[in-house]
Design an enzyme around this catalytic site. Structure first.
Site, short mmCIF file in Angstrom:
data_model
loop_
_atom_site.label_atom_id
_atom_site.label_comp_id
_atom_site.label_asym_id
_atom_site.label_seq_id
_atom_site.Cartn_x
_atom_site.Cartn_y
_atom_site.Cartn_z
N GLU A 51 24.11 -8.95 -51.35
CA GLU A 51 24.87 -7.70 -51.52
C GLU A 51 25.44 -7.17 -50.20
O GLU A 51 26.50 -6.57 -50.16
CB GLU A 51 24.01 -6.62 -52.17
CG GLU A 51 23.71 -6.86 -53.64
CD GLU A 51 22.46 -7.70 -53.85
OE1 GLU A 51 21.92 -8.25 -52.86
OE2 GLU A 51 22.01 -7.81 -55.02
N PHE A 113 11.31 0.46 -63.03
CA PHE A 113 11.61 -0.83 -62.42
C PHE A 113 13.00 -0.79 -61.76
O PHE A 113 13.97 -0.38 -62.38
CB PHE A 113 11.57 -1.93 -63.49
CG PHE A 113 11.92 -3.29 -62.93
CD1 PHE A 113 11.13 -3.87 -61.95
CD2 PHE A 113 13.05 -3.96 -63.36
CE1 PHE A 113 11.46 -5.12 -61.42
CE2 PHE A 113 13.38 -5.20 -62.85
CZ PHE A 113 12.59 -5.78 -61.87
N GLN A 114 13.06 -1.21 -60.52
CA GLN A 114 14.29 -1.22 -59.72
C GLN A 114 14.96 0.16 -59.64
O GLN A 114 16.18 0.26 -59.53
CB GLN A 114 15.28 -2.28 -60.24
CG GLN A 114 14.68 -3.68 -60.08
CD GLN A 114 15.68 -4.78 -60.23
OE1 GLN A 114 16.64 -4.67 -60.99
NE2 GLN A 114 15.45 -5.88 -59.51
N LYS A 163 22.45 3.14 -66.24
CA LYS A 163 22.79 2.12 -67.23
C LYS A 163 23.22 2.71 -68.57
O LYS A 163 24.16 2.22 -69.20
CB LYS A 163 21.59 1.18 -67.44
CG LYS A 163 21.93 -0.01 -68.31
CD LYS A 163 20.87 -1.09 -68.26
CE LYS A 163 21.35 -2.31 -69.04
NZ LYS A 163 20.36 -3.40 -69.00
N MET A 475 23.36 -10.92 -25.74
CA MET A 475 23.60 -9.58 -25.21
C MET A 475 22.29 -8.89 -24.84
O MET A 475 22.22 -8.17 -23.83
CB MET A 475 24.37 -8.75 -26.24
CG MET A 475 24.81 -7.39 -25.72
SD MET A 475 25.76 -7.51 -24.21
CE MET A 475 27.43 -7.50 -24.85
C1 LIG Z 1 21.48 -6.35 -37.37
C2 LIG Z 1 21.30 -6.24 -35.91
N1 LIG Z 1 20.09 -6.45 -35.35
C3 LIG Z 1 19.94 -6.36 -34.01
C4 LIG Z 1 20.99 -6.04 -33.20
C5 LIG Z 1 20.81 -5.93 -31.70
N2 LIG Z 1 21.61 -6.95 -31.01
C6 LIG Z 1 22.82 -6.67 -30.45
S1 LIG Z 1 23.54 -8.02 -29.79
C7 LIG Z 1 22.23 -8.99 -30.20
C8 LIG Z 1 22.24 -10.45 -29.86
C9 LIG Z 1 23.20 -11.21 -30.67
O1 LIG Z 1 22.99 -12.57 -30.46
P1 LIG Z 1 24.10 -13.61 -30.82
O2 LIG Z 1 24.61 -13.39 -32.18
O3 LIG Z 1 23.60 -14.98 -30.51
O4 LIG Z 1 25.28 -13.21 -29.84
P2 LIG Z 1 25.42 -13.38 -28.25
O5 LIG Z 1 25.13 -12.05 -27.65
O6 LIG Z 1 24.44 -14.43 -27.82
O7 LIG Z 1 26.83 -13.78 -28.05
C10 LIG Z 1 21.24 -8.25 -30.84
C11 LIG Z 1 19.95 -8.79 -31.29
C12 LIG Z 1 22.23 -5.80 -33.84
N3 LIG Z 1 23.32 -5.43 -33.15
N4 LIG Z 1 22.37 -5.92 -35.17
#
Ligand SMILES: Cc1ncc(C[n+]2csc(CCOP(=O)(O)OP(=O)(O)O)c2C)c(N)n1
Ligand SMILES: [Mg+2]
Lengths: 564, 155
Positions: A51, A113-114, A163, A475
């Site tokens: 979803e 439920f749900q 529903k 990052m």
């Molecule tokens: C759903 C979610 N969880 C955690 C984060 C925190 N976060 C920001 S950038 C990042 C790393 C992303 O890693 P990747 O997709 O490998 O990208 P890269 O920075 O290595 O290019 C994280 C964990 C986020 N932005 N979104």
């Protein structure tokens, strides 16, 4: 007027609204609606495999086309899975309508439920939401939902339908026109304020345009280009405004903010007038507020009065739809502003651009992510829509891709949702089938909606996923390098799937590339075959995104290089 | 600089509207000192009176954010207003009720009920006077005090 069930009304309302595609996932509470979809086929339904992906796909469709995106989900877990999608759209003001099933009215409040308090959960992450109490009010509510989503400051609207309401029979009387006495967005800006703003521009010595996402939502990029060129005032773009100006526009100083260019951030810091058109002064843009644009008077045009003066004092507030405000402002500015006036200022900024241009050190041993983005640009400039996930790869895409148009760059700015890119790129492809849909992703992010390979393959949505694979949550790793003494807590992603086999197992095509030649071949192959692709690009794992303004720091204090 | 502000909000009488308002205050960290709500006679609207405090910028944001809620019809920022608050209290019958009654009268109140072991009193006055009243009431050992919150109307 015809009598029909609530479920039929939902389907009829889609027809009334001209909805071409719905992304969704069925379940008990929304089965009556799906039964009508089966019978009617007024629109295409795309069964995503989660979803969250359905809502991101609707969101990507909306960002690429400007139309309202639509998603259907069931109650309980179906709805809670959709929440991240709603929040993502909310933070970036994207017009979508999400319809969820709910347990029957008589069971609401019994922990059935749900059952979950869906409107209670969606309230803080939607522009508005509705719990429908009878089929009689369903046509009005659905019409209002679409109207609210697309007018004023756009945003997601959630409609929760029990529903038994979808089974109930009532008159279907779809309103032709919506009038809400409690909702009247200001469209036309105040004429006196506009005149004063033009005077302020004409008298400034160091003005700068601060261009935000509102320009894209209001479809006013053409007017902005006209204004920038007529006044010859330099401009910066936020992440959400990439593509408003062409990448090679001599007046564009680049992106502003945490990973903005040196010239853009210095322009903000030294300007005597900020002409803020549709931005929201996000902390990732302003840095430390007390130091932000501290020599500047500020003009701020926004359709949302609560955006104006929320974080910084605004000297010339103008509430209105940018398109209307600009149609007044541009002719006046053309008449009153002498572009030669800012000659010296442009010179200063040109020197800043030359002093620290946006650049990187290329290598022959290892692929640099910046090179990959530039390469994608050389091959696809002006012919593709670029979605992203969240992380370093997102920032490199924003910095190095040659954007030529609005709605070309599709990214989750406000919420920063990993897992957004792939489903959004499917929605983009659905909305703009004649163009190539690329998702620039990371090895972390791509796994957050990887199941969508199945959807993309089934519905022939040939998204090209380019994974900038650094074997890291890059990052976060970068922050650990800079601010946590290299304590790399839980950011090493050395454990990886075989992305080639993964793609193949879903019926897509996978590539793993380590050199420039291999990358070219893979990208060309994916484009020419028109397939759902995963291109696993092995890049320099230690590359950092620069410049960088540390969180809470001042825009003019950028880290410009980092040597280990 | 913190300031106290009384804001009236006219909202559509519909499902969940109060949650939208209180949710907004909670989510954005605004204070609610008191909140009263009742339907406006012969209309589809209700009127909320909210007493809040914050810096001028926060107050401005509160008003704008309230406006932004779809079922909000009007936000009235009072400068010239009449404010009233009501208070009910239970006083043990052993206390000197004549003195209690005199006190009540000074604050537009009286004794409204006498039960087996306590008297119920009420007063209605400006909020700061109600605070004084409650202070003065202490020496009669009230068992319970209930304040209504502020209602206000512009002059
Ligand atoms: C759903 C979610 N969880 C955690 C984060 C925190 N976060 C920001 S950038 C990042 C790393 C992303 O890693 P990747 O997709 O490998 O990208 P890269 O920075 O290595 O290019 C994280 C964990 C986020 N932005 N979104
Ligand atoms: Mg990574």
């Amino acid at each position: 007027m015809a009598k029909m069930s609530g479920a039929q009304m939902v389907v009829e309302a889609m027809r009334e609204e001209g909805v071409e595609v719905v992304f969704g996932y069925p379940g008990g509470a929304i089965m009556n609606v799906y039964d009508e979809i089966y019978k009617h086929r007024y629109f295409e339904h795309i069964l995503t495999r989660h979803e969250q992906a359905a809502v991101h796909a609707a969101d990507g469709y909306a960002r690429a086309t400007g139309k309202v995106g639509v998603a259907f989900v069931t109650s309980g877990p179906g709805f809670t899975n959709a929440v991240t999608g709603l929040a993502t759209a909310y933070m970036d003001s994207i017009p979508i309508v999400v319809i969820s099933g709910q347990v029957p009215l008589s069971m609401i409040g019994t922990d059935a439920f749900q059952e979950i308090d869906a409107v209670g959960i969606s309230r803080p992450c939607t522009k508005h939401n509705f719990l429908v109490k009878s089929a009689k009010e369903l046509p009005r509510i659905l019409a209002e939902a679409f109207y609210l989503a697309r007018t004023g400051r756009p945003g997601p609207v959630h409609v929760d339908i029990p529903k038994d309401v979808t089974a109930e029979i009532a008159e279907f009387d779809y309103p032709k026109e919506i009038k809400l006495e409690t909702y009247k967005p200001t469209i036309k800006g105040n004429a006196r304020q506009i005149k004063k703003a033009v005077e302020a521009i004409a008298e400034a010595k160091k003005p700068v345009f601060y261009l935000g996402g509102g320009i894209i939502h209001s479809n006013s990029s053409d007017l902005i280009r006209e204004l920038v060129h007529a006044t010859q005032i330099p401009a910066v773009e936020t992440l959400m405004a990439r593509g408003v100006l062409r990448y090679d526009d001599p007046l564009l100083l680049g992106m502003v903010g945490m990973h903005g260019s040196y010239a853009a951030n210095m322009a903000m810091s030294e300007a005597d007038l900020l002409i803020a058109l549709g931005p929201r002064f996000d902390d990732r843009v302003t840095g430390k507020l007390s130091e932000f644009a501290k020599y500047a008077k500020i003009i701020h045009v926004d359709i949302d009065p609560s955006s104006i003066g929320k974080l910084v004092h605004v000297d010339y507030p103008i509430v209105g739809d940018l398109k209307y405000v600009l149609s007044e402002l541009v002719p006046q500015a053309k008449e009153k502003v002498d572009p030669s006036r800012y000659e010296a200022w442009r010179e200063i900024l040109k020197r800043y651009e030359e002093l620290h241009p946006l650049t990187y050190e290329d290598s022959n041993e290892v692929l640099k992510p910046e090179w990959v983005i530039e390469r994608v640009g050389q091959k696809l400039m002006g012919k593709a829509r670029i979605s992203t996930d969240v992380g370093q790869h997102q920032m490199w895409a924003a910095q190095f891709y040659p954007f030529t148009r609005p709605r070309e760059f599709i990214t989750s700015g406000g919420l920063g949702t990993m897992g957004f890119g792939f489903p959004a790129a499917m929605g983009v492809k659905k909305g703009v089938p004649e163009e190539i849909s690329v998702n620039i992703s990371g090895d972390g992010s791509i796994l957050m909606n990887i199941q969508e390979l199945m959807t993309a393959v089934e519905y022939r949505l040939p998204v090209i996923n380019i994974i900038l694979n650094n074997n890291y949550l890059g990052m976060v790793r970068q922050w650990q390098t800079f601010f946590y003494d290299k304590r790399y807590a839980e950011t090493d992603l050395s454990m990886q799937p075989d992305f080639v086999k993964l793609a193949e197992s879903f019926g897509g095509v996978g590539y793993r590339v380590k050199t420039k030649e291999e990358f070219d071949k893979a990208l060309d192959d994916a484009i020419s075959k028109g397939v759902v692709a995963l291109i696993d690009v092995v890049i320099d794992r230690y590359e950092n995104v620069l410049p960088m303004v540390p969180a809470g720091g001042s825009l003019y204090n950028m880290l410009l290089e980092y040597k280990d | 600089m913190e300031m106290r502000k009384v804001i009236s909000v006219i909202v559509l009488n519909e499902h969940g509207v109060l949650t939208r308002i209180t949710g907004l205050f909670a989510a954005r960290g605004y204070n609610i000192e008191s909140l009263t709500v009742a339907p406006i006679p012969n209309s589809k609207y209700s009127r909320l009176t909210i007493v809040t405090n914050g810096s001028p910028r926060v107050i401005e944001q509160i008003i704008k954010q309230l406006h932004k809620l779809i079922p909000v019809y009007k936000v009235i920022e009072h400068s010239e207003l009449v404010e009233k608050e009501m208070v009910l209290a239970k006083i043990p019958l052993e206390e000197r009720l004549a003195d209690v009654e005199a006190l009540c009268r000074a604050y537009n109140g009286n004794i409204v009920n006498i039960g087996v072991d306590s008297a119920i009193i009420m007063a209605a006055d400006e909020p700061n006077r109600i605070a004084n009243f409650i202070n003065a009431l202490k020496r009669f050992n009230p068992k319970e005090i209930v304040r209504s919150g502020v209602v206000a109307i512009e002059r």
